[in-house]
Design an enzyme around this catalytic site. Structure first.
Site, short mmCIF file in Angstrom:
data_model
loop_
_atom_site.label_atom_id
_atom_site.label_comp_id
_atom_site.label_asym_id
_atom_site.label_seq_id
_atom_site.Cartn_x
_atom_site.Cartn_y
_atom_site.Cartn_z
N CYS A 126 21.22 32.95 31.80
CA CYS A 126 19.92 32.93 32.48
C CYS A 126 18.78 32.55 31.54
CB CYS A 126 19.63 34.29 33.11
SG CYS A 126 19.53 35.66 31.93
N CYS A 167 36.44 35.65 30.91
CA CYS A 167 35.10 35.54 30.35
C CYS A 167 34.43 34.29 30.91
CB CYS A 167 35.18 35.49 28.83
SG CYS A 167 33.60 35.16 28.01
N CYS A 172 36.55 29.66 27.51
CA CYS A 172 37.08 30.93 27.00
C CYS A 172 38.04 31.51 28.03
CB CYS A 172 35.95 31.92 26.71
SG CYS A 172 36.55 33.51 26.05
N CYS A 214 56.63 49.64 52.64
CA CYS A 214 57.44 50.00 53.80
C CYS A 214 56.81 49.34 55.03
CB CYS A 214 57.49 51.52 53.97
SG CYS A 214 58.24 52.06 55.53
N CYS A 220 53.10 54.04 56.93
CA CYS A 220 53.24 55.39 56.37
C CYS A 220 52.56 55.53 55.02
CB CYS A 220 54.71 55.75 56.25
SG CYS A 220 55.63 54.71 55.08
N CYS A 296 59.05 6.05 61.93
CA CYS A 296 60.47 5.76 62.13
C CYS A 296 61.26 7.05 62.31
CB CYS A 296 61.01 4.96 60.95
SG CYS A 296 60.90 5.86 59.39
#
Length: 597
Positions: A126, A167, A172, A214, A220, A296
């Protein structure tokens, strides 16, 4: 007894009370390992999921002396197979291990990720000058402001990259520290931090080839871990029995592909299925439906297999618009009589196999309703003044009846595809198919005859019989129980060795036969010490969530369609950790609604 025992099974007879005293138990002990042996499958509950994941993380962290997020990245890359990861480490070394998984570990690690408030620093993203306490540095040494880091983490989590957040410095590849991600995101978006934690936790199941959810409905909340072989059938602690490979109901001796095709064929045909049947043809290699969208007669499936649209036969890729190199097939002729005759033959064949399949399925349901009645007979018999006090042979025979009924039912679905003219038309000549069909049907008929006899004897009112008659029916039930178990085992051996084993295309495999039935998964218990828990930081870090308990899979043994799943999907629930316990959040709800609750 010669009418329902073959000559081979005569050695299994028990002709006296003494011989038959423990007939079933002795026979089963030879076929199955001792119950004290550790189960090959384990149930991972919501409470034990974190412990199961940490057990593997700890082993890798201790061996390689790396941080938790690096260990997690390695395990995800190797599908949480610790043994395979260690084997690569021994054979190729640490550098090759890390590079293959995309892990970057720096020799120099910065001791502190934060800076004093008095320092003034500039963020390269920034371009603002901020106090040091507004900046954070990763292990790789790259430093940016907390707002930029938070925005980066937010985007990555929302895009499903929680398990490998890198990062944001140019070129990096270092993996960001999970603790830093969790700390920064939770300050602005607690719900997103909970989502991040949930993704990390569930990676143990979704990226693990040995663990699957499951497929119960309603879910469950359990997962099953199969350590040795994923080609098995297992019973969850919720009571659901399913195939670990395809997550459909247990279907051996059918292969997963056979059962999928049979299940679709038995289902009521909808307009969509009719359209697929009319406008597509099955690939001769992977058997997936392929649509021809012009051009074809050479069609290429997504699996790479080329085949002729007219006859469905596998071909090469060289072709012209009018012909396919090295391939010739009978051109289409409008022979209505032959078409009708073949359609009628196919329909009659399917009707025969489906009728037998349905008959044994319905018989099993009726016999299941008689379970309480038989238990009442046992209870009454135990109260009578009889010489025989142990009636476990009745319950053992009843269990054997249910298992053999299930095998018989699915054996007809197997036979429909095994001896048909579609699936294995290039694998067997008509003469070979007929010989193998007769071999299989002989064993199938022997098993069917003995199963029906066993069912008849179990329905006898033995609670009203005299001592001698009870002893006689006891010998009959024990002999029949041993016989059907032996015949089931021989049928599986025939399928595995003589039928499927002779095929060149080895995509059809079945779960092995178990004399004691489908294995019930044991509860998972972590083997790591409690003192090792200090090496891991709690995953909540201030996040909050809605506590809920998953519904138990009541009626999870219902219809086959309710439990079948085409892929290893995560339940549509999200959560975080409170007091080291998993809590669930519904990601389909708005964040403000979740916060209010």
């Amino acid at each position: 007894m010669d009418d329902y025992f073959s000559a081979e099974e005569e050695a299994c007879y028990y002709s006296s009370d003494q011989d038959s005293l423990d007939g079933i138990d002795n026979e089963e002990s030879e076929l199955q390992p001792l119950s004290s042996k550790r189960s090959n499958t384990q149930v991972i509950t919501q409470e034990s999921l974190l412990a199961a994941q940490r057990e593997d993380l700890l082993r890798v962290m201790e061996l390689l002396s790396i941080k938790e997020h690096h260990a997690r990245t390695l395990l995800i890359h190797y599908q949480w197979d610790v043994e395979k990861l260690f084997a690569v480490f021994v054979e190729k070394g640490k550098d090759s291990l890390f590079s293959g998984a995309g892990v970057t570990v720096f020799d120099y690690q910065y001791g502190n990720s934060s800076f004093p408030q008095s320092s003034q620093m500039s963020c390269d993203v920034c371009m603002e000058d901020l106090p040091g306490d507004h900046m954070t540095r990763m292990d790789c040494g790259h430093c940016f402001c907390n707002n930029c880091w938070t925005e980066h983490f937010t985007v990555q989590i929302n895009e499903g990259q929680s398990k490998r957040i890198r990062c944001m410095a140019h070129q990096c590849n270092a993996i960001c520290d999970e603790d830093i991600v969790r700390s920064l995101v939770s300050k602005k978006r607690p719900d997103l931090a909970a989502k991040f934690d949930r993704y990390l936790l569930e990676s143990y199941i979704e990226d693990n080839r040995m663990v699957k959810w499951c497929p119960s409905t309603p879910h469950c909340g359990n997962a099953i871990r199969a350590e040795d072989d994923k080609l098995c059938e297992v019973e969850c602690s919720c009571g659901l029995q399913f195939c670990f490979s395809c997550l459909c109901q247990a279907h051996s001796p059918c292969s997963c592909l056979m059962w999928e095709l049979w299940r679709k064929k038995c289902r009521d045909e909808s307009e969509t299925i009719n359209w697929i049947t009319v406008h597509t043809k099955l690939c001769p290699k992977c058997y997936k439906p392929v649509e021809k969208n012009g051009g074809c007669n050479l069609v290429r499936c997504i699996c790479g297999q080329c085949f002729c649209w007219l006859c469905g036969g596998a071909t090469g890729s060289d072709h012209t618009y009018r012909s396919i190199a090295g391939h010739s097939c009978g051109r289409y002729q409008d022979d209505k009589e032959k078409q009708m005759e073949r359609a009628k033959r196919d329909l009659n064949r399917y009707t025969h196999y489906h009728h037998r399949y349905k008959a044994h399925t319905d018989s099993s349901k009726l016999e299941d309703k008689l379970r309480d009645t038989i238990h009442e007979k046992v209870s009454k018999s135990e109260k009578r003044e009889l010489k025989l006090k142990d009636f476990s042979w009745v319950t053992n025979g009843l269990d054997r009846l249910f298992r053999s009924r299930r095998v018989l039912s699915y054996s007809y679905a197997f036979a429909y595809y095994m001896f048909g003219e579609e699936m294995f038309k290039d694998e067997m000549t008509p003469e070979e198919r007929e010989i193998k069909k007769n071999l299989f049907e002989d064993q199938q008929q022997q098993l069917e005859s003995n199963v029906e006899k066993l069912s008849q004897f179990l329905e006898e009112p033995f609670d009203e019989f005299s001592n001698d008659k009870v002893m006689a029916i006891r010998i009959q039930i024990i002999n029949l129980s041993v016989a059907v178990d032996t015949l089931c085992k021989k049928m599986y051996e025939c399928i595995e060795n003589d039928l499927l084993g002779s095929l060149q295309l080895g995509i059809h495999n079945i779960s092995p036969y178990r004399s004691k039935g489908i294995e019930q998964a044991a509860q998972f218990y972590a083997s790591w010490n409690s003192k090792d828990a200090d090496k891991f930081q709690p995953l909540d870090s201030g996040t909050s969530g809605v506590t809920s308990r998953p519904e138990q899979a009541s009626g999870s043994r219902s219809s086959e369609d309710t439990i079948c799943s085409s892929s290893q999907k995560r339940p549509k629930k999200e959560g975080s950790f409170l007091n080291n316990k998993v809590t669930l959040l519904d990601l389909n709800l708005p964040a403000d609604f979740v916060d209010q609750n």
